[in-house]
Design a protein around this motif. Structure first.
Motif, PDB file in Angstrom:
ATOM      1  N   ASP A   1       0.845  -1.205   0.000  1.00  0.00           N
ATOM      2  CA  ASP A   1       0.000   0.000   0.000  1.00  0.00           C
ATOM      3  C   ASP A   1       0.878   1.252   0.000  1.00  0.00           C
ATOM      4  N   TYR A   2       1.916   1.238  -0.836  1.00  0.00           N
ATOM      5  CA  TYR A   2       2.900   2.331  -0.858  1.00  0.00           C
ATOM      6  C   TYR A   2       2.300   3.687  -1.238  1.00  0.00           C
ATOM      7  N   GLN A   3       1.102   3.687  -1.840  1.00  0.00           N
ATOM      8  CA  GLN A   3       0.486   4.976  -2.175  1.00  0.00           C
ATOM      9  C   GLN A   3      -0.076   5.636  -0.928  1.00  0.00           C
ATOM     10  N   ALA A   4      -0.492   4.831   0.045  1.00  0.00           N
ATOM     11  CA  ALA A   4      -1.071   5.389   1.275  1.00  0.00           C
ATOM     12  C   ALA A   4       0.016   6.036   2.115  1.00  0.00           C
ATOM     13  N   THR A   5       1.101   5.327   2.278  1.00  0.00           N
ATOM     14  CA  THR A   5       2.280   5.868   2.943  1.00  0.00           C
ATOM     15  C   THR A   5       3.426   4.893   2.709  1.00  0.00           C
ATOM     16  N   THR A   6       4.636   5.356   2.995  1.00  0.00           N
ATOM     17  CA  THR A   6       5.804   4.492   2.789  1.00  0.00           C
ATOM     18  C   THR A   6       6.527   4.302   4.121  1.00  0.00           C
ATOM     19  N   PRO A   7       7.206   3.175   4.273  1.00  0.00           N
ATOM     20  CA  PRO A   7       8.047   3.042   5.469  1.00  0.00           C
ATOM     21  C   PRO A   7       9.200   4.039   5.359  1.00  0.00           C
TER      22      PRO A   7
ATOM     23  N   ILE B   1       7.416   9.483   0.310  1.00  0.00           N
ATOM     24  CA  ILE B   1       8.720   9.277  -0.340  1.00  0.00           C
ATOM     25  C   ILE B   1       9.755   8.760   0.670  1.00  0.00           C
ATOM     26  N   TYR B   2       9.308   7.877   1.556  1.00  0.00           N
ATOM     27  CA  TYR B   2      10.208   7.229   2.525  1.00  0.00           C
ATOM     28  C   TYR B   2      10.766   8.201   3.556  1.00  0.00           C
ATOM     29  N   GLY B   3      10.023   9.290   3.765  1.00  0.00           N
ATOM     30  CA  GLY B   3      10.388  10.265   4.788  1.00  0.00           C
ATOM     31  C   GLY B   3       9.354  10.252   5.900  1.00  0.00           C
ATOM     32  N   PRO B   4       9.446  11.221   6.802  1.00  0.00           N
ATOM     33  CA  PRO B   4       8.515  11.247   7.938  1.00  0.00           C
ATOM     34  C   PRO B   4       7.116  11.764   7.582  1.00  0.00           C
ATOM     35  N   LYS B   5       6.165  11.427   8.422  1.00  0.00           N
ATOM     36  CA  LYS B   5       4.795  11.932   8.275  1.00  0.00           C
ATOM     37  C   LYS B   5       4.700  13.328   8.886  1.00  0.00           C
TER      38      LYS B   5
END
Ligand code: PLP
Length: 407
Positions: free
Chosen positions: A8-14, A205-209
């Motif tokens: 679910d990389y569109q929702a958020t990324t680690p 983009i693999y950064g913080p929320k």
């Protein structure tokens, strides 16, 4: 393999460990307020913020002075659209956007409509793309802004941003693009693409929320905005509030990696995505690809599995984290506004699943997903009277549904 597996990389990324490493000192050792001008604690924080600004600008071909930090894309979208609308109200009160934008854009436009602005919502092509012709036809003398996303978060479809940007510049209309899903996946260059305002968000983009930014063009033309958050005049008066230094450092690092690793990441994701789709299409019939096969993010695969209900499917593949084309934003089972605007029927919309592939997806995970998706679809179709009829060769259009049936 650790379960469940993330698709679910569109929702958020680690978060990338390299991003976390860059951020850590800014929670403890370097904790100063970037606005403190009178001592080294503040200077060090400010230096880190300016470094991040440069990293972000480099990722999108901008000047660091054109970056305004926000709490994410939603806030940046509000600032861009409301900020332009209020600043240029005397020039005109017409905005052009599309039916497939993120709710942050749609709801902001609805807010403006209540305040006397007029908004044209363009209908996409069947693939979810907005054409240059549609934009051209919608422009009026009183149009002040065109707001169209770079890449769609549900179907991954890419808009012809460069052509639309060139048109807007030719007509003297400002162009805002929501690039939340595009940065790090496809090249983004605000100069070559003629974009005046653009937003991006750390957690995609693999950064913080909770951190993002708005790019605001400073020349040819110089864009002016009415601030939406008043306070100490931070960010050149466009967005007040003490800067989230660790978050900004993380956003900067994430953007640097988005730039340096773009080709590698895109190749990795698209190879796995294409492999996934080839396996699914080989194993199952009645699968429909939602979106534009030729103009699509490398990370996205939105599929409708006919005769299977999306929510049942999600329950059936519990070890795989995905989103469905219905329900996503609310408790009700409304089909996605994006698929609806594309003319996808309710049945196919309800049976759609969005798969996302990213930097940390492995082939082993994809093989696992294929196996589970295929098994779940087969199992659920066995329970579907409609699928049974199709298998028996019955033409569903000739069936008289009165007296019951599934909906
Ligand atoms: N725009 C698009 C296309 C998105 O996918 C998202 C994320 O869901 C947003 C805007 C909102 O971003 P944020 O979570 O940073 O507010």
């Amino acid at each position: 393999m650790k379960l469940p597996i993330y698709f679910d990389y569109q929702a958020t990324t680690p978060m990338d460990p390299r991003v976390l490493d860059a951020m850590l000192p800014y929670f403890t050792e370097v904790f100063g307020n970037a606005a403190s001008r009178s001592h080294a604690f503040g200077w060090k924080a400010e230096e880190a913020v300016e470094n991040a600004r440069a990293q972000i600008a480099a990722a999108i071909g901008a000047n660091p002075k054109e970056i305004v930090f926000t709490s994410g894309s939603t806030e940046a979208i509000n600032l861009a659209i409301k900020g332009v609308a209020e600043m240029y109200a005397e020039k005109g009160k017409h905005i052009v956007t599309s039916l497939v934008e993120h709710k942050a854009v749609l709801d902001t436009c609805k807010h403006l409509e209540k305040n006397g602005y007029e908004v044209t919502y363009l209908t996409p092509e069947k693939t979810g793309r907005i054409t240059l012709e549609a934009v051209k036809a919608a422009l009026r003398d009183d149009t002040i802004l065109v707001a169209l996303m770079w890449a769609n978060n549900e179907i991954g479809t890419l808009n012809p941003v460069r052509e639309i940007g060139a048109l807007c510049h030719e007509k003297g209309v400002l162009f805002f693009s929501d690039a939340t899903q595009a940065v790090g996946k496809v090249p983004v260059d605000v100069e070559a693409d003629h974009v005046d305002l653009l937003c991006l968000s750390g957690h995609k983009i693999y950064g913080p929320k909770g951190v993002g930014c708005l790019y605001v063009r400073r020349k040819n033309p110089r864009v002016r905005l009415v601030a939406q958050i008043d306070g100490g005049g931070h960010e050149r008066g466009m967005r007040s509030g003490t800067l989230n230094v660790p978050g900004i450092v993380g956003l900067g690092k994430a953007c640097e990696l988005a730039r340096t690793d773009l080709e590698k990441d895109a190749k990795h994701a698209s190879e796995l995505r294409d492999y996934f789709e080839s396996k699914i299409f080989a194993a199952l019939d009645h699968v429909h690809l939602n979106g534009d096969k030729d103009h699509r993010l490398p990370t996205n695969s939105n599929l409708s599995f006919k005769y299977v209900e999306g929510e049942s499917m999600i329950m059936g593949i519990k070890d795989i984290a995905v989103s469905s084309g219905s329900a996503c934003t609310s408790a009700s089972l409304e089909p996605s506004h994006v698929l609806r605007a594309m003319g996808v029927g309710d049945e196919l919309a309800h049976s759609s699943i969005r798969f996302g592939f990213g930097r940390f997806t492995t082939k082993e995970q994809v093989d696992f997903a294929v196996e589970h998706v295929v098994a779940a679809v087969k199992r659920l179709r066995e329970l579907s009277p409609l699928y049974e009829m199709v298998q028996e060769g019955i033409d569903l259009s000739t069936v008289n549904w009165q007296g019951g049936g599934t909906h």
